[in-house]
Scaffold this motif. Structure first.
Motif, short mmCIF file in Angstrom:
data_model
loop_
_atom_site.label_atom_id
_atom_site.label_comp_id
_atom_site.label_asym_id
_atom_site.label_seq_id
_atom_site.Cartn_x
_atom_site.Cartn_y
_atom_site.Cartn_z
N ILE A 83 -155.96 -36.63 39.81
CA ILE A 83 -157.41 -36.51 39.65
C ILE A 83 -157.69 -35.87 38.30
O ILE A 83 -157.20 -34.78 38.01
N ARG A 84 -158.46 -36.53 37.50
CA ARG A 84 -158.95 -35.99 36.24
C ARG A 84 -160.47 -35.93 36.34
O ARG A 84 -161.16 -36.89 36.04
N VAL A 153 -169.99 -28.62 31.87
CA VAL A 153 -168.95 -29.26 32.67
C VAL A 153 -167.61 -28.86 32.08
O VAL A 153 -167.49 -28.62 30.87
N ALA A 154 -166.59 -28.74 32.91
CA ALA A 154 -165.27 -28.32 32.45
C ALA A 154 -164.21 -29.16 33.16
O ALA A 154 -164.38 -29.54 34.32
N PRO A 155 -163.11 -29.49 32.46
CA PRO A 155 -162.06 -30.29 33.10
C PRO A 155 -161.43 -29.57 34.28
O PRO A 155 -161.27 -28.36 34.26
N GLU A 156 -161.10 -30.36 35.30
CA GLU A 156 -160.50 -29.80 36.52
C GLU A 156 -159.40 -30.74 37.01
O GLU A 156 -159.58 -31.49 37.96
N PRO A 157 -158.22 -30.71 36.35
CA PRO A 157 -157.14 -31.62 36.77
C PRO A 157 -156.49 -31.17 38.07
O PRO A 157 -156.47 -29.99 38.40
N ASN A 158 -155.97 -32.16 38.80
CA ASN A 158 -155.34 -31.88 40.08
C ASN A 158 -154.29 -32.96 40.34
O ASN A 158 -154.62 -34.13 40.45
N ASP A 159 -153.02 -32.56 40.41
CA ASP A 159 -151.92 -33.49 40.67
C ASP A 159 -151.22 -33.10 41.96
O ASP A 159 -150.87 -31.94 42.14
N LEU A 187 -150.11 -29.35 41.55
CA LEU A 187 -150.34 -28.68 40.28
C LEU A 187 -151.81 -28.82 39.95
O LEU A 187 -152.31 -29.93 39.73
N ALA A 188 -152.52 -27.70 39.96
CA ALA A 188 -153.96 -27.73 39.72
C ALA A 188 -154.32 -26.62 38.75
O ALA A 188 -153.70 -25.55 38.76
N SER A 189 -155.31 -26.87 37.92
CA SER A 189 -155.83 -25.86 36.99
C SER A 189 -157.35 -25.80 37.10
O SER A 189 -158.07 -26.24 36.20
N PRO A 190 -157.85 -25.29 38.23
CA PRO A 190 -159.31 -25.26 38.40
C PRO A 190 -159.95 -24.19 37.52
O PRO A 190 -159.42 -23.08 37.40
N PRO A 191 -161.06 -24.51 36.89
CA PRO A 191 -161.78 -23.47 36.14
C PRO A 191 -162.41 -22.47 37.08
O PRO A 191 -162.76 -22.79 38.21
#
Length: 200
Positions: A83-84, A153-159, A187-191
């Protein structure tokens, strides 16, 4: 999913999730699949200044068959999610002058905790604002749009990757042994509350 009245084999945790996995057979069988979603068909969120990016791919496969015919079989699967997306911010913020102690825009009175009397003009003198409070000012959202709101808005990748492997062994006509391994990795990097604060 079980939430009460567990049998002894499942223990006494407050919640039980029971999984049934397929077993391999004497013939090879497999399936592959994919699900795609993106922002091309999405409507713009009411609180977003632009349509947030979204690229969502979910895909996977299953495959099973014999290792030794009529005795040993395997069955495995993989499911991946990529998810991008972007997180929408539409947050209320203090007015910029409030960081200088100027609360004159408020209808209620700001009282001096030492005297109990209102501060003149609802303005707290700079020497009454502690350095500890000022230390946190840079970490508080600043308004960037009308109505003292922070909009972004900010990127919120989720693998996500889910792996499963099961092996069955037919010991005798009445005895069977199997083992399985399930691995779930994310692997996630939520703001966080600000786009430049990343939660790990």
């Amino acid at each position: 999913v079980e939430t009460s009245n567990f049998t002894a084999e499942h223990g006494s945790a407050p919640l039980q999730v029971l999984i049934v996995t397929k077993a391999g057979t004497n013939a090879f069988h497999g399936t592959a699949w994919e699900f795609i979603r993106n922002d091309a068909l999405d409507a713009r969120n009411t609180f977003a200044t632009s349509k947030p990016k979204l690229r969502q791919n979910q895909f996977g496969f299953v495959f099973g068959g014999p290792i030794i015919k009529d005795k040993t079989h395997f069955f495995g699967s993989y499911e991946g999610t990529r998810i991008r997306g972007e997180r929408i911010y539409n947050s209320a913020t203090p007015a910029p002058e409030m960081f200088r102690g100027d609360f004159s825009s408020l209808s209620g009175s700001i009282r001096d905790p030492l005297t109990g009397q209102p501060f003149p003009g609802n303005i707290i003198p700079d020497n009454r604002i502690t350095s500890a409070s000022k230390f946190f000012f840079p970490y508080i959202l600043q308004p960037n749009s009308s109505g003292n709101r922070f909009r972004a808005v900010a990127p919120e990748p989720n693998d996500v990757g889910i792996y499963m492997l099961r092996v069955d062994q037919q010991l005798t006509a009445n005895q069977r042994l199997y083992g399985r391994v399930v691995i779930n990795r994310q692997l996630a990097s939520p703001p966080g509350y600000k786009p430049d604060v990343i939660l790990d």
